[in-house]
Motif scaffolding. Structure first.
Motif, PDB file in Angstrom:
ATOM      1  N   GLU A  68     -53.019  -2.086 -39.296  1.00 39.98           N
ATOM      2  CA  GLU A  68     -53.305  -0.734 -38.677  1.00 39.98           C
ATOM      3  C   GLU A  68     -52.968   0.469 -39.900  1.00 39.98           C
ATOM      4  N   TYR A  69     -52.716  -0.079 -41.150  1.00 36.55           N
ATOM      5  CA  TYR A  69     -52.420   0.891 -41.982  1.00 36.55           C
ATOM      6  C   TYR A  69     -53.675   1.289 -42.864  1.00 36.55           C
ATOM      7  N   THR A  70     -53.806   2.636 -43.391  1.00 34.93           N
ATOM      8  CA  THR A  70     -54.798   2.859 -44.323  1.00 34.93           C
ATOM      9  C   THR A  70     -54.495   3.518 -45.637  1.00 34.93           C
ATOM     10  N   PHE A  71     -55.106   2.952 -46.633  1.00 35.54           N
ATOM     11  CA  PHE A  71     -54.307   3.296 -48.022  1.00 35.54           C
ATOM     12  C   PHE A  71     -55.082   4.066 -48.941  1.00 35.54           C
ATOM     13  N   SER A  72     -54.544   4.900 -49.718  1.00 32.43           N
ATOM     14  CA  SER A  72     -55.320   5.666 -50.804  1.00 32.43           C
ATOM     15  C   SER A  72     -54.787   5.412 -52.107  1.00 32.43           C
ATOM     16  N   LEU A  73     -55.667   4.712 -53.147  1.00 29.42           N
ATOM     17  CA  LEU A  73     -54.944   4.316 -54.280  1.00 29.42           C
ATOM     18  C   LEU A  73     -55.745   5.156 -55.396  1.00 29.42           C
ATOM     19  N   ARG A  74     -54.721   5.356 -56.566  1.00 32.79           N
ATOM     20  CA  ARG A  74     -55.280   6.249 -57.380  1.00 32.79           C
ATOM     21  C   ARG A  74     -54.990   5.505 -58.778  1.00 32.79           C
ATOM     22  N   ILE A  75     -55.838   5.265 -59.806  1.00 33.06           N
ATOM     23  CA  ILE A  75     -55.335   4.616 -60.923  1.00 33.06           C
ATOM     24  C   ILE A  75     -54.898   5.402 -61.736  1.00 33.06           C
ATOM     25  N   CYS A  76     -54.185   4.853 -62.581  1.00 30.76           N
ATOM     26  CA  CYS A  76     -53.339   5.673 -63.959  1.00 30.76           C
ATOM     27  C   CYS A  76     -54.102   6.260 -64.875  1.00 30.76           C
ATOM     28  N   ASP A  77     -53.902   7.576 -65.272  1.00 37.61           N
ATOM     29  CA  ASP A  77     -54.660   8.237 -66.332  1.00 37.61           C
ATOM     30  C   ASP A  77     -53.446   8.792 -67.248  1.00 37.61           C
ATOM     31  N   ARG A  81     -51.305   5.627 -44.629  1.00 35.64           N
ATOM     32  CA  ARG A  81     -51.304   6.256 -43.242  1.00 35.64           C
ATOM     33  C   ARG A  81     -51.281   5.286 -42.096  1.00 35.64           C
ATOM     34  N   ARG A  82     -50.658   5.892 -41.049  1.00 35.20           N
ATOM     35  CA  ARG A  82     -50.599   4.816 -40.088  1.00 35.20           C
ATOM     36  C   ARG A  82     -50.474   5.598 -38.767  1.00 35.20           C
ATOM     37  N   GLY A  83     -51.580   5.838 -37.830  1.00 33.71           N
ATOM     38  CA  GLY A  83     -51.682   6.773 -36.840  1.00 33.71           C
ATOM     39  C   GLY A  83     -51.421   7.978 -37.223  1.00 33.71           C
ATOM     40  N   GLY A  84     -50.404   8.822 -36.724  1.00 30.46           N
ATOM     41  CA  GLY A  84     -49.995  10.263 -37.046  1.00 30.46           C
ATOM     42  C   GLY A  84     -49.072  10.135 -38.279  1.00 30.46           C
ATOM     43  N   ASP A  85     -48.401   9.105 -38.842  1.00 28.37           N
ATOM     44  CA  ASP A  85     -47.540   9.189 -40.001  1.00 28.37           C
ATOM     45  C   ASP A  85     -48.172   8.757 -41.232  1.00 28.37           C
ATOM     46  N   SER A  86     -47.627   9.145 -42.294  1.00 31.62           N
ATOM     47  CA  SER A  86     -48.134   9.060 -43.509  1.00 31.62           C
ATOM     48  C   SER A  86     -46.902   8.974 -44.513  1.00 31.62           C
ATOM     49  N   GLY A  87     -47.140   8.467 -45.679  1.00 32.93           N
ATOM     50  CA  GLY A  87     -46.188   8.331 -46.799  1.00 32.93           C
ATOM     51  C   GLY A  87     -46.577   8.084 -48.028  1.00 32.93           C
ATOM     52  N   ALA A  88     -45.524   7.686 -49.098  1.00 34.62           N
ATOM     53  CA  ALA A  88     -45.895   7.276 -50.671  1.00 34.62           C
ATOM     54  C   ALA A  88     -45.603   5.863 -50.589  1.00 34.62           C
ATOM     55  N   TYR A 126     -67.701  -1.985 -60.290  1.00 31.73           N
ATOM     56  CA  TYR A 126     -66.328  -2.433 -60.929  1.00 31.73           C
ATOM     57  C   TYR A 126     -65.597  -2.933 -59.920  1.00 31.73           C
ATOM     58  N   GLY A 127     -66.108  -3.297 -58.675  1.00 27.87           N
ATOM     59  CA  GLY A 127     -65.453  -3.777 -57.469  1.00 27.87           C
ATOM     60  C   GLY A 127     -64.639  -2.800 -56.540  1.00 27.87           C
ATOM     61  N   GLN A 128     -63.921  -3.182 -55.677  1.00 24.61           N
ATOM     62  CA  GLN A 128     -63.094  -2.431 -54.866  1.00 24.61           C
ATOM     63  C   GLN A 128     -62.079  -2.953 -54.580  1.00 24.61           C
ATOM     64  N   PRO A 129     -60.797  -2.213 -54.296  1.00 27.26           N
ATOM     65  CA  PRO A 129     -59.569  -2.727 -53.731  1.00 27.26           C
ATOM     66  C   PRO A 129     -59.556  -3.119 -52.601  1.00 27.26           C
ATOM     67  N   GLU A 130     -58.731  -4.396 -52.075  1.00 20.36           N
ATOM     68  CA  GLU A 130     -58.989  -5.045 -50.776  1.00 20.36           C
ATOM     69  C   GLU A 130     -57.472  -5.192 -50.705  1.00 20.36           C
ATOM     70  N   PHE A 131     -57.159  -4.999 -49.379  1.00 19.88           N
ATOM     71  CA  PHE A 131     -55.856  -5.152 -48.843  1.00 19.88           C
ATOM     72  C   PHE A 131     -55.564  -6.865 -48.720  1.00 19.88           C
ATOM     73  N   VAL A 132     -54.453  -7.288 -48.962  1.00 18.96           N
ATOM     74  CA  VAL A 132     -54.033  -8.940 -48.798  1.00 18.96           C
ATOM     75  C   VAL A 132     -53.206  -9.032 -47.586  1.00 18.96           C
ATOM     76  N   ALA A 133     -51.830  -8.483 -48.137  1.00 18.19           N
ATOM     77  CA  ALA A 133     -50.939  -8.675 -46.998  1.00 18.19           C
ATOM     78  C   ALA A 133     -49.536  -7.841 -47.248  1.00 18.19           C
ATOM     79  N   GLU A 134     -48.831  -7.578 -46.283  1.00 20.13           N
ATOM     80  CA  GLU A 134     -47.636  -6.632 -46.301  1.00 20.13           C
ATOM     81  C   GLU A 134     -46.560  -7.546 -45.841  1.00 20.13           C
ATOM     82  N   TRP A 135     -45.129  -7.114 -46.488  1.00 18.66           N
ATOM     83  CA  TRP A 135     -44.011  -7.704 -46.128  1.00 18.66           C
ATOM     84  C   TRP A 135     -43.167  -6.774 -45.339  1.00 18.66           C
ATOM     85  N   ASN A 136     -42.773  -6.972 -44.310  1.00 16.37           N
ATOM     86  CA  ASN A 136     -41.955  -5.986 -43.627  1.00 16.37           C
ATOM     87  C   ASN A 136     -42.081  -4.509 -43.763  1.00 16.37           C
TER      88      ASN A 136
END
Length: 263
Positions: free
Chosen positions: A29-38, A50-57, A106-116
């Protein structure tokens, strides 16, 4: 640019200063935004959640990519505090995997798993994670196989046609010349000099009869389905009786008009 030993990997095509990669966390139920280093935006390459109405880094890029086995790893560290473990901070790990056949350029990132709800793992299959020499080799092989595949069906069909034509020609001409020159005692003449003439003629006659029988059977089935009645056949005795009965109603010279005719 990133390095691993003496091998250099160029991830700069993945850098998009005004755009982030959005990743669906699926059942998490998470949504992620990823930016690559420059190099010009060291403070901006941050991973967010982001998850529901919450978000963070999830953190910022923690250093140069590292090579582990056949994967190139990029780590995001120093994110928000982990739920239930304030002494730990959220982090993320992206595993770049060499793939010359990614879903996009160049492909796309994919979510694999999360721990706790603290550590999040992603995979990114892209040709940019391939060693330069391997990447050039795979691209070359891909182009060659594509070229062969386009004409593969036509090539096989042409070869099959040529083989059948050559074998058939040798069989027919060779057999004909043999019967005409070396097998004169057989008394074969004309078309009978073709090789195995009786055999092929037997197949032709059998096929012809089979087709006629099938056609006749189909006709009978169609007639039966339509409810058509067969023609009325009258034998000679019945013909004479019917003519005697109806003859009185017709004048002489009108015999051809009798309603029944002998068949």
């Amino acid at each position: 640019m990133s390095s691993s030993g003496e091998v250099l990997y160029d991830l700069r095509p993945l850098v998009r200063s005004n755009w982030e990669y959005s990743v669906d966390g699926l059942e998490s139920e998470y949504t992620f935004s990823l930016r690559i280093c420059d190099n010009s935006t060291q403070r901006h390459p941050i991973a967010r959640w982001r998850r529901g109405g919450d978000s963070g880094a999830l953190g910022t890029v923690g250093g140069r990519p590292r090579k582990r086995g056949n994967k190139l790893l990029v780590e995001y560290t120093n994110g928000d505090a982990c739920p239930g473990a304030a002494q730990l901070n959220r982090s993320a790990l992206i595993s770049f995997i060499c793939s010359a056949h990614a879903d996009s350029e160049y492909g796309q990132p994919e979510f694999v798993a999360e721990w706790n709800q603290c550590v999040f793992m992603f995979e990114w299959r892209t040709p940019l994670a391939c060693e330069p020499s391997k990447r050039a080799s795979e691209e070359s092989n891909s182009g060659q196989s594509g070229g062969i595949g386009e004409g593969n069906g036509a090539s096989r069909g042409s070869v099959a046609f040529v083989v059948i034509f050559v074998v058939g020609s040798v069989y027919i001409l060779g057999g004909f010349l043999y019967n005409r020159v070396f097998n004169l005692s057989s008394g074969l003449r004309g078309i009978e000099q073709l090789p195995n003439y009786r055999f092929w003629r037997g197949i032709y006659l059998f096929s012809k009869r089979a087709v006629l029988l099938l056609a006749d059977g189909a006709t009978r089935l169609v007639d039966a389905a339509r409810g058509r009645r067969g023609a009325i056949h009258i034998d000679a005795a019945e013909h004479n009786i019917r003519n005697e009965i109806f003859a009185s109603t017709f004048d002489e010279g009108e015999g051809d008009a009798l309603p029944f005719a002998l068949r």
